[in-house]
Design an enzyme around this catalytic site. Structure first.
Site, PDB file in Angstrom:
ATOM      1  N   VAL A 100      48.373  42.391  36.069  1.00  0.00           N
ATOM      2  CA  VAL A 100      48.935  43.395  36.968  1.00  0.00           C
ATOM      3  C   VAL A 100      48.174  44.689  36.748  1.00  0.00           C
ATOM      4  O   VAL A 100      47.897  45.065  35.606  1.00  0.00           O
ATOM      5  CB  VAL A 100      50.441  43.617  36.701  1.00  0.00           C
ATOM      6  CG1 VAL A 100      50.997  44.708  37.614  1.00  0.00           C
ATOM      7  CG2 VAL A 100      51.218  42.318  36.884  1.00  0.00           C
ATOM      8  N   CYS A 101      47.821  45.353  37.841  1.00  0.00           N
ATOM      9  CA  CYS A 101      47.192  46.675  37.764  1.00  0.00           C
ATOM     10  C   CYS A 101      45.889  46.587  36.949  1.00  0.00           C
ATOM     11  O   CYS A 101      45.109  45.656  37.106  1.00  0.00           O
ATOM     12  CB  CYS A 101      48.198  47.664  37.185  1.00  0.00           C
ATOM     13  SG  CYS A 101      47.814  49.405  37.427  1.00  0.00           S
TER      14      CYS A 101
END
Length: 229
Positions: A100-101
């Site tokens: 994520v990210c």
């Protein structure tokens, strides 16, 4: 059937990168979710939330899904061979390798993005090519068993996509309904394409410190790869 999810938790993590997909994974039928770090001492997120690892690298079972969240705290991880070795070892047997990210940059530092489509936070997207990835715009990008998510809140959508891949759309929709996930944001400035120039400039200034430090780390990594053996 038990499905083992494992999320890396580390000092300076962006807590929603972790807690968004964690809530989705933990709500899925048959889920076993681990928060993994070098030891089980509490760690402090970028926004000062205290998080408790549940297992260590040495004690973690083989995972079906390994997930690396992002945040300013990833900068040291890019050069941390203990962390990178753990990720590589888990990734070798995992059904899905995910992030994520800016967690995708850690996957890149571990050598797991070469020649593969990947995404990350919009303010770090240009770093992906340094790790041999094929930078791809999208809230969720899948390339085989590699699934990467965009910035922060994309982790919720990502979590549902992972659950659907493992357990089917009906289970993912059941989790979505149980959490009443039906976002209707009050403003439309969640991407650079939607935000005004003033908001983009203000946001970049706010993120500048972490980005500058990350640029230095990645420059060192690229330089070390160019050095003759």
């Amino acid at each position: 059937m038990t499905i083992r999810f494992g999320l890396l938790v580390f000092p300076g993590i962006q807590q929603l990168d972790l807690t968004g997909p964690y809530e989705i994974f933990a709500s899925a039928e048959g889920a076993e979710v681990h928060l993994i770090w070098k030891d089980t001492s509490p760690v402090i997120s970028a926004t000062k939330l205290v998080l408790q690892p549940t297992t260590t690298f040495d004690e973690c079972p083989q995972l079906d899904v390994i997930c690396v969240p992002g945040g300013g705290g990833i900068n040291p991880l890019l050069e941390d061979e203990i962390v990178l070795s753990f990720i590589r070892a888990q990734a070798a047997q995992a059904r899905f390798i995910t992030s994520v990210c800016t967690g995708s940059l850690v996957l890149g530092a571990a050598g797991l993005l070469k020649g593969r489509k990947a995404t990350t936070h919009w303010n770090a997207h240009d770093f992906l090519a340094s790790f041999g990835a094929v930078p791809t715009t999208g809230r969720i990008v899948r390339d085989g068993n590699l699934i990467t998510a965009g910035g922060v809140t994309a982790g919720i959508d990502f979590g549902l996509a992972v659950v659907a891949a493992l357990l089917g759309q009906e289970e993912a929709e059941t989790v979505q309904l149980s959490l009443e996930y039906a976002p209707t944001p009050p403003f439309h400035s969640g991407t650079p394409e939607e935000a005004t120039a003033d908001v983009i400039a203000r946001t970049k200034r706010r993120l500048a410190g972490s980005r500058t430090a990350r640029e230095a780390v990645i420059a060192r990594l690229m330089a070390s790869q160019r050095e003759p053996v």
